[in-house]
Scaffold this motif. Structure first.
Motif, short mmCIF file in Angstrom:
data_model
loop_
_atom_site.label_atom_id
_atom_site.label_comp_id
_atom_site.label_asym_id
_atom_site.label_seq_id
_atom_site.Cartn_x
_atom_site.Cartn_y
_atom_site.Cartn_z
N GLU A 1 0.85 -1.19 0.00
CA GLU A 1 0.00 0.00 0.00
C GLU A 1 0.88 1.25 0.00
OE1 GLU A 1 -3.31 -2.16 2.89
OE2 GLU A 1 -2.03 -0.56 3.64
N VAL A 2 0.48 2.24 -0.77
CA VAL A 2 1.23 3.49 -0.85
C VAL A 2 0.48 4.55 -0.04
CG1 VAL A 2 2.26 5.21 -2.38
CG2 VAL A 2 2.05 2.84 -3.14
N HIS A 3 1.10 5.01 1.04
CA HIS A 3 0.41 5.88 1.99
C HIS A 3 0.77 7.36 1.82
CE1 HIS A 3 -1.54 2.93 4.79
NE2 HIS A 3 -0.79 2.13 4.04
N ILE A 4 1.75 7.66 0.99
CA ILE A 4 2.11 9.05 0.67
C ILE A 4 1.99 9.22 -0.83
CG2 ILE A 4 3.91 10.81 0.66
CD1 ILE A 4 3.00 10.31 3.45
N ALA A 5 1.10 10.11 -1.29
CA ALA A 5 0.91 10.36 -2.72
C ALA A 5 1.26 11.83 -2.99
CB ALA A 5 -0.54 10.08 -3.12
N THR A 6 2.43 12.06 -3.52
CA THR A 6 2.92 13.42 -3.75
C THR A 6 2.12 14.08 -4.86
OG1 THR A 6 5.14 12.70 -3.11
CG2 THR A 6 4.96 14.81 -4.25
N VAL A 7 1.67 15.32 -4.62
CA VAL A 7 0.89 16.04 -5.63
C VAL A 7 1.63 17.25 -6.20
CG1 VAL A 7 -1.34 15.28 -4.75
CG2 VAL A 7 -0.33 17.36 -3.83
N THR A 8 2.61 17.78 -5.47
CA THR A 8 3.48 18.82 -6.01
C THR A 8 4.90 18.53 -5.54
OG1 THR A 8 3.23 20.35 -4.13
CG2 THR A 8 1.64 20.57 -5.95
N LEU B 1 5.46 12.51 -11.05
CA LEU B 1 4.46 12.28 -10.01
C LEU B 1 3.64 11.03 -10.26
CD1 LEU B 1 3.14 15.95 -9.50
CD2 LEU B 1 4.66 14.68 -7.97
N SER B 2 3.43 10.70 -11.52
CA SER B 2 2.61 9.54 -11.87
C SER B 2 3.44 8.28 -12.05
CB SER B 2 1.84 9.81 -13.17
OG SER B 2 2.73 9.92 -14.27
N GLY B 3 4.76 8.38 -11.91
CA GLY B 3 5.61 7.22 -12.18
C GLY B 3 5.53 6.76 -13.62
N ASP B 4 5.46 7.76 -14.54
CA ASP B 4 5.30 7.47 -15.97
C ASP B 4 4.05 6.64 -16.25
OD1 ASP B 4 7.58 8.87 -16.81
OD2 ASP B 4 8.87 7.16 -16.39
N PHE B 5 3.04 6.79 -15.37
CA PHE B 5 1.76 6.09 -15.52
C PHE B 5 1.94 4.57 -15.48
CE2 PHE B 5 0.68 10.27 -16.90
CZ PHE B 5 -0.66 10.45 -16.59
N HIS B 6 3.01 4.11 -14.83
CA HIS B 6 3.26 2.67 -14.75
C HIS B 6 2.13 1.99 -13.98
CE1 HIS B 6 5.51 -1.03 -14.70
NE2 HIS B 6 5.33 -1.13 -13.40
N ASP B 7 1.61 0.89 -14.54
CA ASP B 7 0.50 0.12 -13.96
C ASP B 7 -0.82 0.88 -13.96
OD1 ASP B 7 1.90 -2.17 -13.54
OD2 ASP B 7 2.27 -1.83 -11.42
#
Length: 254
Positions: free
Chosen positions: A63-70, A135-141
């Motif tokens: 689970e990813v609990h930190i989602a960076t937006v800027t 921020l999106s990780g190159d939209f991976h997955d």
């Protein structure tokens, strides 16, 4: 830096400034150390600093609990992914939340209070495009849930993956291409985001430099419009690994 923070399933996500980001001390392997990342953020009540592991082991997967937006690094040292606010560099990030002085804590609270959060971000430059891909990780997955398009606007809603849920809007003569003959065409492994001939193009191939003029040479999947913007929503508790590929819900009113 600013992020969505999810502490657990019983509490809703909230937004906080990231004051430090680091790897827990340990003898981690090259491909393992990233999963020991943590961030120092404010608690829900914005009264103290807490340390939150970015990646946490869930019932079925990570689970990813930190989602960076800027990813603003104006007051960040060093000017890299891992670091801290300049006035906090005197602290060990591992113990920052418990050793910070009252004066510095108050400064953290004020920085977060004065931050102007902008939910939607427009892509105007190549730098803006690079930030979105980072921020999106190159939209991976990533995988697309919904596509809603008319002659003026196209809205793309992605499913939850790696702690985030992306929404994109293309304005100005939007267009797209999907190839239903390709298995799992709703899933992405990599992407390119480029500006070509007055349009922003997001396609599911890496290192695309320009858009071919012949239709048969186009990428198997792409989305385009004269203007593009995005927002990042939290998506901790539902990942791509838990979802089965399925058809995109498409509403095309062009």
């Amino acid at each position: 830096m600013y992020a969505w923070v999810t502490l657990d399933k019983d509490r809703p996500p909230y937004l906080s400034t990231i004051f430090a980001r680091a790897i827990h001390k340990g003898n981690w392997g090259k491909y393992e150390e990233g999963y020991h990342e943590y961030c120092v953020v404010l608690n829900e009540n914005k009264t103290k600093l807490i340390s939150v592991d970015t990646y946490q082991k869930g019932d079925k997967n990570i689970e990813v609990h930190i989602a960076t937006v800027t990813a603003d690094m104006e007051h960040w040292v060093p000017k890299k992914y891992y670091g801290s606010f300049d006035f906090l560099k005197k602290y060990d990030p591992e113990t920052l939340s418990s050793t910070i002085s009252q004066v510095d804590l108050q400064k953290c609270i004020e920085i977060d209070r004065d931050y102007h959060y902008q939910e939607w971000h427009e892509i105007r430059t190549e730098k803006d495009a690079e930030i979105l891909l980072d921020l999106s990780g190159d939209f991976h997955d990533a995988f697309i849930d919904e596509l809603d398009v008319n002659k003026d606007q196209m809205i793309i809603k992605f499913g939850k993956a790696w702690g985030i849920q992306m929404e994109l809007i293309f304005d100005g003569n939007p267009t797209y291409k999907l190839d239903p003959d390709i298995d799992y065409y709703t899933w992405w492994s990599d992407c390119s985001l480029i500006f070509d001939d007055g349009y922003w193009y997001l396609c599911d191939l890496p290192e695309v430099k320009s858009i071919p003029k012949k239709s048969e040479d186009l990428p198997s999947m792409y989305f385009a419009g004269r203007r593009m913007r995005y927002r990042i929503l939290p998506g901790c508790y539902e990942s791509a690994a838990e979802r089965k590929p399925r058809n995109i819900k498409i509403v095309d009113n062009r």
